[in-house]
Design a protein around this motif. Structure first.
Motif, PDB file in Angstrom:
ATOM      1  N   GLU A  45      -5.297  -9.044 -11.021  1.00 21.11           N
ATOM      2  CA  GLU A  45      -5.749 -10.328 -10.484  1.00 21.11           C
ATOM      3  C   GLU A  45      -5.244 -10.543  -9.061  1.00 21.11           C
ATOM      4  O   GLU A  45      -5.985 -11.034  -8.205  1.00 21.11           O
ATOM      5  CB  GLU A  45      -5.296 -11.469 -11.396  1.00 21.11           C
ATOM      6  N   LEU A  46      -4.001 -10.167  -8.805  1.00 14.08           N
ATOM      7  CA  LEU A  46      -3.482 -10.273  -7.442  1.00 14.08           C
ATOM      8  C   LEU A  46      -4.263  -9.367  -6.499  1.00 14.08           C
ATOM      9  O   LEU A  46      -4.593  -9.764  -5.376  1.00 14.08           O
ATOM     10  CB  LEU A  46      -1.994  -9.907  -7.403  1.00 14.08           C
ATOM     11  N   MET A  47      -4.566  -8.157  -6.941  1.00 11.45           N
ATOM     12  CA  MET A  47      -5.339  -7.229  -6.111  1.00 11.45           C
ATOM     13  C   MET A  47      -6.700  -7.829  -5.778  1.00 11.45           C
ATOM     14  O   MET A  47      -7.156  -7.750  -4.630  1.00 11.45           O
ATOM     15  CB  MET A  47      -5.496  -5.885  -6.831  1.00 11.45           C
ATOM     16  N   ASN A  48      -7.343  -8.439  -6.765  1.00 13.09           N
ATOM     17  CA  ASN A  48      -8.660  -9.049  -6.542  1.00 13.09           C
ATOM     18  C   ASN A  48      -8.570 -10.217  -5.575  1.00 13.09           C
ATOM     19  O   ASN A  48      -9.425 -10.372  -4.696  1.00 13.09           O
ATOM     20  CB  ASN A  48      -9.268  -9.507  -7.864  1.00 13.09           C
ATOM     21  N   ARG A  49      -7.541 -11.053  -5.710  1.00 11.20           N
ATOM     22  CA  ARG A  49      -7.365 -12.208  -4.824  1.00 11.20           C
ATOM     23  C   ARG A  49      -7.189 -11.777  -3.380  1.00 11.20           C
ATOM     24  O   ARG A  49      -7.654 -12.435  -2.461  1.00 11.20           O
ATOM     25  CB  ARG A  49      -6.141 -13.021  -5.247  1.00 11.20           C
ATOM     26  N   MET A  50      -6.477 -10.661  -3.185  1.00 10.60           N
ATOM     27  CA  MET A  50      -6.153 -10.204  -1.835  1.00 10.60           C
ATOM     28  C   MET A  50      -7.181  -9.229  -1.279  1.00 10.60           C
ATOM     29  O   MET A  50      -7.139  -8.898  -0.101  1.00 10.60           O
ATOM     30  CB  MET A  50      -4.774  -9.554  -1.823  1.00 10.60           C
ATOM     31  N   GLY A  51      -8.043  -8.721  -2.133  1.00 11.63           N
ATOM     32  CA  GLY A  51      -9.035  -7.759  -1.684  1.00 11.63           C
ATOM     33  C   GLY A  51      -8.475  -6.362  -1.497  1.00 11.63           C
ATOM     34  O   GLY A  51      -9.011  -5.581  -0.711  1.00 11.63           O
ATOM     35  N   HIS A  52      -7.410  -6.042  -2.214  1.00 10.06           N
ATOM     36  CA  HIS A  52      -6.807  -4.714  -2.107  1.00 10.06           C
ATOM     37  C   HIS A  52      -7.336  -3.788  -3.190  1.00 10.06           C
ATOM     38  O   HIS A  52      -7.589  -4.212  -4.308  1.00 10.06           O
ATOM     39  CB  HIS A  52      -5.282  -4.802  -2.228  1.00 10.06           C
ATOM     40  N   SER A  53      -7.472  -2.518  -2.848  1.00  5.98           N
ATOM     41  CA  SER A  53      -7.967  -1.541  -3.811  1.00  5.98           C
ATOM     42  C   SER A  53      -6.840  -0.727  -4.437  1.00  5.98           C
ATOM     43  O   SER A  53      -7.074   0.018  -5.370  1.00  5.98           O
ATOM     44  CB  SER A  53      -8.984  -0.608  -3.143  1.00  5.98           C
ATOM     45  N   THR A  54      -5.623  -0.866  -3.904  1.00 12.37           N
ATOM     46  CA  THR A  54      -4.481  -0.149  -4.466  1.00 12.37           C
ATOM     47  C   THR A  54      -3.401  -1.149  -4.864  1.00 12.37           C
ATOM     48  O   THR A  54      -3.361  -2.276  -4.377  1.00 12.37           O
ATOM     49  CB  THR A  54      -3.876   0.856  -3.467  1.00 12.37           C
ATOM     50  N   THR A  55      -2.506  -0.707  -5.728  1.00 12.17           N
ATOM     51  CA  THR A  55      -1.442  -1.582  -6.221  1.00 12.17           C
ATOM     52  C   THR A  55      -0.317  -1.779  -5.216  1.00 12.17           C
ATOM     53  O   THR A  55       0.445  -2.723  -5.325  1.00 12.17           O
ATOM     54  CB  THR A  55      -0.844  -1.020  -7.515  1.00 12.17           C
ATOM     55  N   ARG A  56      -0.208  -0.910  -4.258  1.00  7.93           N
ATOM     56  CA  ARG A  56       0.948  -0.913  -3.353  1.00  7.93           C
ATOM     57  C   ARG A  56       1.216  -2.282  -2.718  1.00  7.93           C
ATOM     58  O   ARG A  56       2.321  -2.805  -2.775  1.00  7.93           O
ATOM     59  CB  ARG A  56       0.761   0.144  -2.280  1.00  7.93           C
ATOM     60  N   ALA A  57       0.227  -2.874  -2.103  1.00 16.17           N
ATOM     61  CA  ALA A  57       0.429  -4.158  -1.435  1.00 16.17           C
ATOM     62  C   ALA A  57       0.624  -5.288  -2.443  1.00 16.17           C
ATOM     63  O   ALA A  57       1.444  -6.182  -2.236  1.00 16.17           O
ATOM     64  CB  ALA A  57      -0.735  -4.470  -0.514  1.00 16.17           C
ATOM     65  N   ALA A  58      -0.112  -5.250  -3.542  1.00 21.11           N
ATOM     66  CA  ALA A  58      -0.019  -6.327  -4.535  1.00 21.11           C
ATOM     67  C   ALA A  58       1.355  -6.368  -5.183  1.00 21.11           C
ATOM     68  O   ALA A  58       1.837  -7.437  -5.566  1.00 21.11           O
ATOM     69  CB  ALA A  58      -1.106  -6.160  -5.591  1.00 21.11           C
ATOM     70  N   LEU A  59       2.014  -5.230  -5.294  1.00 19.07           N
ATOM     71  CA  LEU A  59       3.341  -5.195  -5.924  1.00 19.07           C
ATOM     72  C   LEU A  59       4.371  -6.016  -5.153  1.00 19.07           C
ATOM     73  O   LEU A  59       5.343  -6.500  -5.736  1.00 19.07           O
ATOM     74  CB  LEU A  59       3.828  -3.750  -6.070  1.00 19.07           C
ATOM     75  N   ILE A  60       4.142  -6.214  -3.863  1.00 19.86           N
ATOM     76  CA  ILE A  60       5.061  -7.001  -3.041  1.00 19.86           C
ATOM     77  C   ILE A  60       5.193  -8.418  -3.594  1.00 19.86           C
ATOM     78  O   ILE A  60       6.257  -9.025  -3.523  1.00 19.86           O
ATOM     79  CB  ILE A  60       4.568  -7.041  -1.580  1.00 19.86           C
ATOM     80  N   TYR A  61       4.106  -8.931  -4.156  1.00 24.26           N
ATOM     81  CA  TYR A  61       4.085 -10.315  -4.617  1.00 24.26           C
ATOM     82  C   TYR A  61       4.672 -10.495  -6.013  1.00 24.26           C
ATOM     83  O   TYR A  61       4.859 -11.620  -6.450  1.00 24.26           O
ATOM     84  CB  TYR A  61       2.658 -10.856  -4.571  1.00 24.26           C
ATOM     85  N   LEU A  62       4.943  -9.413  -6.692  1.00 25.43           N
ATOM     86  CA  LEU A  62       5.511  -9.502  -8.036  1.00 25.43           C
ATOM     87  C   LEU A  62       7.028  -9.525  -7.949  1.00 25.43           C
ATOM     88  O   LEU A  62       7.721  -8.630  -8.414  1.00 25.43           O
ATOM     89  CB  LEU A  62       5.022  -8.330  -8.903  1.00 25.43           C
ATOM     90  N   HIS A  63       7.536 -10.580  -7.333  1.00 28.91           N
ATOM     91  CA  HIS A  63       8.979 -10.732  -7.169  1.00 28.91           C
ATOM     92  C   HIS A  63       9.633 -10.925  -8.530  1.00 28.91           C
ATOM     93  O   HIS A  63       9.094 -11.572  -9.408  1.00 28.91           O
ATOM     94  CB  HIS A  63       9.305 -11.965  -6.315  1.00 28.91           C
ATOM     95  N   THR A  64      10.816 -10.352  -8.673  1.00 27.72           N
ATOM     96  CA  THR A  64      11.588 -10.588  -9.880  1.00 27.72           C
ATOM     97  C   THR A  64      12.272 -11.936  -9.745  1.00 27.72           C
ATOM     98  O   THR A  64      12.925 -12.215  -8.763  1.00 27.72           O
ATOM     99  CB  THR A  64      12.644  -9.480 -10.071  1.00 27.72           C
ATOM    100  N   GLU A  65      12.103 -12.749 -10.739  1.00 28.09           N
ATOM    101  CA  GLU A  65      12.704 -14.076 -10.733  1.00 28.09           C
ATOM    102  C   GLU A  65      13.564 -14.209 -11.979  1.00 28.09           C
ATOM    103  O   GLU A  65      13.186 -13.765 -13.055  1.00 28.09           O
ATOM    104  CB  GLU A  65      11.609 -15.139 -10.762  1.00 28.09           C
ATOM    105  N   SER A  66      14.716 -14.848 -11.846  1.00 31.56           N
ATOM    106  CA  SER A  66      15.619 -14.978 -12.982  1.00 31.56           C
ATOM    107  C   SER A  66      14.967 -15.780 -14.109  1.00 31.56           C
ATOM    108  O   SER A  66      15.157 -15.462 -15.278  1.00 31.56           O
ATOM    109  CB  SER A  66      16.939 -15.619 -12.556  1.00 31.56           C
TER     110      SER A  66
END
Length: 94
Positions: A45-66
Motif C-alpha cells: 500500500e505504501l508503494m502504491n501511494r508513493m508510486g514506487h515499483s520496488t520496496t527499497r524506498a517504501a521501507l524507509i517509511y516503516l519506522h519501528t515504533e515502541s
C-alpha cells in the motif's frame, strides 16, 4: 516527482505562499507516508501511494515504533497462550 515539478515556474515557493515557511513538499510526503504506515498500511500500500515499483524506498517509511512493537509482542503473546491452552485441552498425544 521532484520539488521542482511542484513549484511554480516563476520560481516562487508554494510552501511560502501557503504560509508553511521551512516546510518542503518532500516533508509533507514523508509525514503523510509515515502516518499511513503508523495507521497500518502494508508495504504494498505504501508503494502504491508513493508510486514506487520496488520496496527499497517504501521501507524507509516503516519506522519501528515502541508502541507498534508492544502491539506486535502482545499479539504474539496471545497467540502463544491460545496455542498452549489448545494443546492442554487436547492433551499431548504422546
Amino acid at each position: 516527482m521532484t520539488v521542482r515539478s511542484v513549484r511554480p515556474k516563476d520560481g516562487g515557493g508554494s510552501d511560502k505562499d501557503a504560509g508553511l515557511s521551512g516546510v518542503h513538499f518532500h516533508d509533507l510526503r514523508h509525514t503523510g507516508n509515515t502516518f499511513a504506515s503508523q495507521s497500518g498500511a502494508t508495504l504494498r500500500e505504501l508503494m502504491n501511494r508513493m508510486g514506487h515499483s520496488t520496496t527499497r524506498a517504501a521501507l524507509i517509511y516503516l519506522h519501528t515504533e515502541s508502541e507498534r512493537d508492544r502491539k506486535i509482542a502482545d499479539g504474539m503473546g496471545r497467540l502463544a497462550e491460545e496455542a498452549l491452552k489448545n494443546e492442554d485441552q487436547q492433551g499431548s498425544g504422546t
